[in-house]
Scaffold this active site. Structure first.
Site, mmCIF file in Angstrom:
data_model
loop_
_atom_site.group_PDB
_atom_site.id
_atom_site.type_symbol
_atom_site.label_atom_id
_atom_site.label_comp_id
_atom_site.label_asym_id
_atom_site.label_seq_id
_atom_site.Cartn_x
_atom_site.Cartn_y
_atom_site.Cartn_z
ATOM 1 N N LYS B 76 1.810 -1.091 -0.799
ATOM 2 C CA LYS B 76 2.846 -1.028 -0.762
ATOM 3 C C LYS B 76 3.690 -2.676 -1.747
ATOM 4 C CE LYS B 76 7.205 2.008 -0.216
ATOM 5 N NZ LYS B 76 7.398 3.145 0.805
ATOM 6 N N SER B 150 8.983 7.138 -0.314
ATOM 7 C CA SER B 150 8.890 6.211 -1.730
ATOM 8 C C SER B 150 7.362 5.191 -1.506
ATOM 9 C CB SER B 150 9.707 5.178 -0.613
ATOM 10 O OG SER B 150 9.136 5.088 0.444
ATOM 11 N N SER B 174 8.068 7.828 4.838
ATOM 12 C CA SER B 174 8.126 7.989 2.936
ATOM 13 C C SER B 174 6.549 8.083 3.355
ATOM 14 C CB SER B 174 8.661 6.513 3.110
ATOM 15 O OG SER B 174 10.000 6.402 2.142
#
Lengths: 485, 479
Positions: B76, B150, B174
């Protein structure tokens, strides 16, 4: 008849100190604390506020904070919490300063400050730890942000450990404020928490100042910043009190504001008024766990704490029989105190005190050379005072010898030998006296006849012949003996 | 090779049946093949992957490798990677290249075969990856739908086979919610189990780095690789890291499983509830003792979360000021420069939360908002303590719905926030939670969430492994 009410002006001053801690590394990262190096040479992702970095508390800083707190008679909190103080400024890389807010490491102490012949007790509200900001350097003629061509930031100072000490509004005068600052510096130096040199910015001082209302309540206060020497603390506060007094006298009102003292013009300028007050939005720093300060750990630190100046002063009076004044002079500087103690261990302590606090300090002051950088080691001082005690040299000769020792570092006995300064005594002196008597028959006869007024003339002759290396009292004694009166 | 789990691929690399380089090449090809329709990556790093894979193969000849090394991974874009652009999905860091690696990546090993930096909602704020400044990621199950967020890029990369596994971050769901929406496993470990050093902070008291994987075994292996105390993160636990694989196949016989009633009400789509109920029924059949658990303060958890997290982000985002790195909009004077830079650099959601958080911390409002939210958080922890004294594991849906259509909630922040109602309670309490695919509803994956007490990941993984076993779901890369 109407008595005109005369207003008395009673100053109310509280001080806020920022003290650089003498740690090897910064408050929340491993970068070295070094001042005066090339800009941005002591930085890392943490103190540059790079994304994703986290602070780690410097344990040594906590220790020094606790030590300072105990030296100021504060209570050490069992639990202390770091908090974020949020504001924007280019010298603040994270956009917040890690500080302490509602749970500082120390609270509620006091400091007994000698002011003239009195002692003023100044309450300590709180003591907390935080990180210092970096340093903005403004490029351009003025050297200030306004009107500069550009600004650069040096992060070497950013994140260095800082201790904030806040006093109660107990300080009655600018003079007492200066004494408080000075006393605080002494204590910080004595316990090794900070060099606390105001000129180097290691000790910074702000003040809250007001004039008490007629009913005894506090007046409106102003905050005075930038008093970067002990002298400016006193002068700045005096100037601000004068300004407040003028306003009150003309029937005006004091506005709460933050002021800046300019020592060059001896004036205060408004930095910002209350309407521009910051909202720092303090909240507990989520990246750090609350500090737990156990009683046992605090006691362990106390045990390691060096003697405080007040304690040492008291001990010098008791142990060496010094006057409080001499004890005060000798303990004002930690280096001087240990110098004295080394000498007093070998010779008469009072004699040592007179020579060190008098002659030696004058030499240092006149030449601008620290005693530790001079040739006058404690060993040499001991040697010199022993020569005086056993009568080998006169006091006046000893003064000259000390001057030479201070400059050259040569041993006192070598100097005495080299310059022929040893006291003229015994047979030699007797011979000189006889010579003077025969060279001055008229004066000798008058003395024999009981007119002792002229003896001074003959003593002078003897001293001249021995180039001052004779004890005046002894010369008088021999003269009277030989002239049989 | 594409059908293998990460654990199986790792084994084949160690057995030298497949070289790390071949695995990296396969991942790179797959990225080229599907990325145009998934948009999982902000910065693909094919050369980094190949170079490091080459070093893995060398080390395999010499000193050997760790059991998790060599398997291509997506990272990420909120994790700091030395020498590789790290944007956090934001314009303000468009050209930012960090000078250090996040500790979790260092723990994994220096030859991390990174396929790319995965797309995300800006600064991890969002539940759909639509808040990325670089365009949304698409759900590999249906390109018109969101992957969740996210960590939507990480989830989509794993679901699409662009790498075998991924690291995401979870502040209020997330990792778990996008895992649920993409049909993969997502684990949020106990707060303090994995170092946050190098995780670009959103909600510092909530942020956790977590594995996003094809199955539970992979999650256990990846957690093993990144967990541990870190002297650079004072909030990591100084507790030993257990063997997460040892108890994995222990089953659920005798395990007390509580179904959280507050998270099974009408706010949850019926199809989602059905999948959860079916998995619970199967677990009971497999020998678990099933009952109903209650978390009364779960009703207030979302509200508390949306005060605490914005308060922290309002402070955490202050460093993006244009002075030292990232975007700078030139202007007359420093305050104007701040304003212009942040106006241009941040997206709407970032600005919204900065304002919310600044307000919540303001003098005069702190007690009413921030302090009050912290009290709710304490109550939430109390609820879990109570519930977990009767049950070993709590169970609920991960998300109230399956993947929704792109654009469906972008105009309604509150509807978007509701995506997190099931995930946020565990975040507030700091306990570990995992999402496991439980089956399909409307032809799309549904996640089942399991939660357990602090630092009981071995137990949680064992229960999750059993749930995975009984679930009506089989992983296969899509499309």
């Amino acid at each position: 008849m109407k008595v005109e009410e005369k207003r008395t002006y009673q100053a109310v001053i509280g001080l806020e100190f920022h003290v650089h801690l003498a740690t090897r590394t910064k408050m929340f990262c491993g970068c070295r604390v070094v001042y005066g190096d090339e800009p941005n040479t002591h930085t890392c992702p943490v103190c540059l506020g790079h994304p994703g970095t986290l602070p780690v508390v410097n344990e040594k800083a906590i220790e020094l904070g606790v030590m300072a707190g105990r030296a100021l008679n504060c209570e050490v909190s069992e639990r202390a919490v770091f908090a974020r103080k949020n504001y924007f400024y280019p010298d603040l890389p994270k956009g917040y300063q890690i500080s302490q807010f509602d749970e500082p490491i120390c609270t509620g102490g006091h400091l007994d400050v000698p002011v003239g012949d009195e002692t003023v007790r100044v309450g300590i509200t709180r003591l907390h730890l935080e990180e210092d900001a970096a340093k903005n350097v403004h490029v351009g003629e003025s050297g200030r942000m306004h009107g500069s061509v550009g600004s650069l930031v040096d992060f070497n100072r950013g994140g260095t450990p800082l201790m904030e000490i806040v006093t109660e509004p107990d300080i009655p005068s600018p003079e007492a404020a200066r004494a408080t600052a000075n006393h605080l510096k002494e204590i910080m130096r004595a316990i090794g928490v900070s060099e606390a040199d105001m000129e180097k910015g290691q000790l910074r001082c702000d003040a809250n100042v007001s004039i008490r209302n007629l009913d005894g309540s506090f007046g409106v206060k102003t905050e005075l910043k930038n008093m970067n020497s002990f002298r400016f603390v006193e002068r700045g506060l005096a100037r601000e009190l004068e300004r407040q007094r003028d306003i009150l006298d003309s029937g005006g009102k004091i506005e709460q504001s933050t002021l800046h003292y300019d020592p060059e013009t001896d004036e205060v300028h408004e930095l910002r008024s209350k309407e521009y007050a910051h909202d720092y939005r303090y909240f507990p720093e989520p990246d750090l766990m609350p500090l737990k300060l156990s009683e046992a750990w605090v006691r362990e630190i106390e045990d390691r704490m060096p003697e405080l100046p007040d304690e040492m002063r008291q001990r010098f009076v008791e142990e060496y029989g010094l006057s409080p004044y001499d004890a005060g002079v000798l303990t004002a500087d930690r280096d001087l105190a240990s110098y004295y103690e080394a000498v007093a261990a070998e010779v008469d302590p009072k004699q040592a005190a007179n020579w060190i606090s008098g002659d030696l300090r004058s030499l240092s002051n006149e030449s601008g050379t620290e005693i530790s950088d001079s040739g006058a080691s404690p060993e040499h001082m001991i040697g010199l005072l022993q020569l005086v005690t056993d009568g080998s040299i006169s006091r006046s000769a000893a003064r000259d010898v000390l001057g030479t020792v201070f400059e050259t570092g040569d041993s006192p006995s070598v100097i005495v030998e080299r310059e022929g300064l040893s006291s003229v005594g015994g047979d030699e002196l007797s011979g000189v006296v006889e010579g003077v008597i025969s060279a001055n028959p008229e004066e000798a006869e008058r003395i024999r006849a009981g007119d002792k007024k002229v003896i001074g003339v003959l003593i002078g002759q003897v001293m001249k012949a021995t180039r001052g290396n004779a004890d005046g009292g002894r010369v008088r004694e021999i003269l009277l003996q030989k002239l049989g009166s | 090779m594409l059908e293998l789990t990460a654990s199986a691929l790792a084994q084949k690399i160690r057995d030298r049946e497949i070289s790390a380089r071949e695995a990296a090449e396969t991942a790179n090809h797959r990225v080229e093949e599907v990325e145009y329709r998934v948009n999982a990556f902000l910065t693909p790093t094919p050369y980094v992957a190949l170079e490091r894979a080459g070093r893995i193969d060398e080390r395999l000849q010499n000193e050997g490798i760790q059991p998790w090394e060599g398997v291509p991974i997506a990272i990420k874009d909120v994790l700091s990677t030395r020498g590789v652009r790290t944007t956090c999905g934001s314009k303000i860091l468009e050209d930012f290249t960090p000078i250090y690696d996040a500790s979790a990546l260092v723990n994994f090993g220096e030859d991390l075969v990174m396929v790319g930096k995965a797309n995300m909602d800006e600064f991890a704020m969002g539940s759909s990856t639509e808040n990325s400044a670089y365009g949304p990621t698409r759900n590999p199950w249906d390109p018109d739908r969101v992957p969740g967020g996210s960590s939507g890029g990480s989830a989509a990369a794993v679901a699409a086979g662009e790498g075998w596994w991924a690291l995401g971050t979870d502040t209020g769901g997330s990792v778990r919610q996008p895992a649920a929406l993409c049909g993969i496993v997502g684990l949020k470990p106990t707060y303090g189990r994995v170092s946050r050093y190098g995780l670009i902070a959103f909600g510092s008291s909530l942020d956790c780095i977590g594995p996003m994987t094809r199955d539970v075994r992979d999650a256990a292996l990846l957690l093993q690789a990144i967990a541990g105390h870190d002297p650079l993160d004072s909030t990591t636990a100084n507790a030993e890291v257990p063997d997460y694989l040892a108890d994995l196949e222990g089953g659920v016989s005798g395990l007390r499983v509580g179904v959280v009633k507050e998270l099974m009400d009408e706010r949850i789509d019926a199809g989602v509830r059905e999948v959860v109920e079916r998995v619970v029924g199967e677990l009971e059949a497999a020998g678990a003792e099933v009952g109903e658990a209650s978390l009364p303060h779960a009703y207030y958890a979302l509200e508390a979360y949306y005060i605490i997290a914005p308060a922290e982000i309002s402070s955490n985002l202050a460093r993006f000021d244009g002075v030292r790195y990232g975007l700078r909009e030139p202007a007359d004077g420093v305050h104007e420069m701040y304003r212009e830079t942040r106006e241009k650099g941040f997206g709407d959601e970032a600005k919204r939360r900065i304002m919310l958080g600044t307000y919540a911390l303001s003098s005069g409002y702190y007690d009413a908002y921030y302090a009050q939210a912290q009290k709710v958080r304490t109550r939430m922890i109390g609820d879990f303590r109570e519930a977990l004294s009767s049950y070993d594991v709590l169970i609920s849906p991960t998300s109230p719905s399956v993947a929704f259509e792109i654009g469906a909630k972008t105009d309604d922040p509150l509807a978007m926030y509701l995506q997190d109602i099931c995930a946020v309670p565990a975040s507030l309490a700091g306990i570990p939670a995992i999402s496991v695919p439980g089956g399909l509803s409307e032809g799309l994956p549904v996640g089942v969430q399991l939660m357990s007490d602090h630092f009981t990941e071995p137990l949680l993984l064992r229960a999750a492994r059993a749930a995975e076993e009984v679930a009506d779901f089989e992983f296969s890369p899509r499309p």
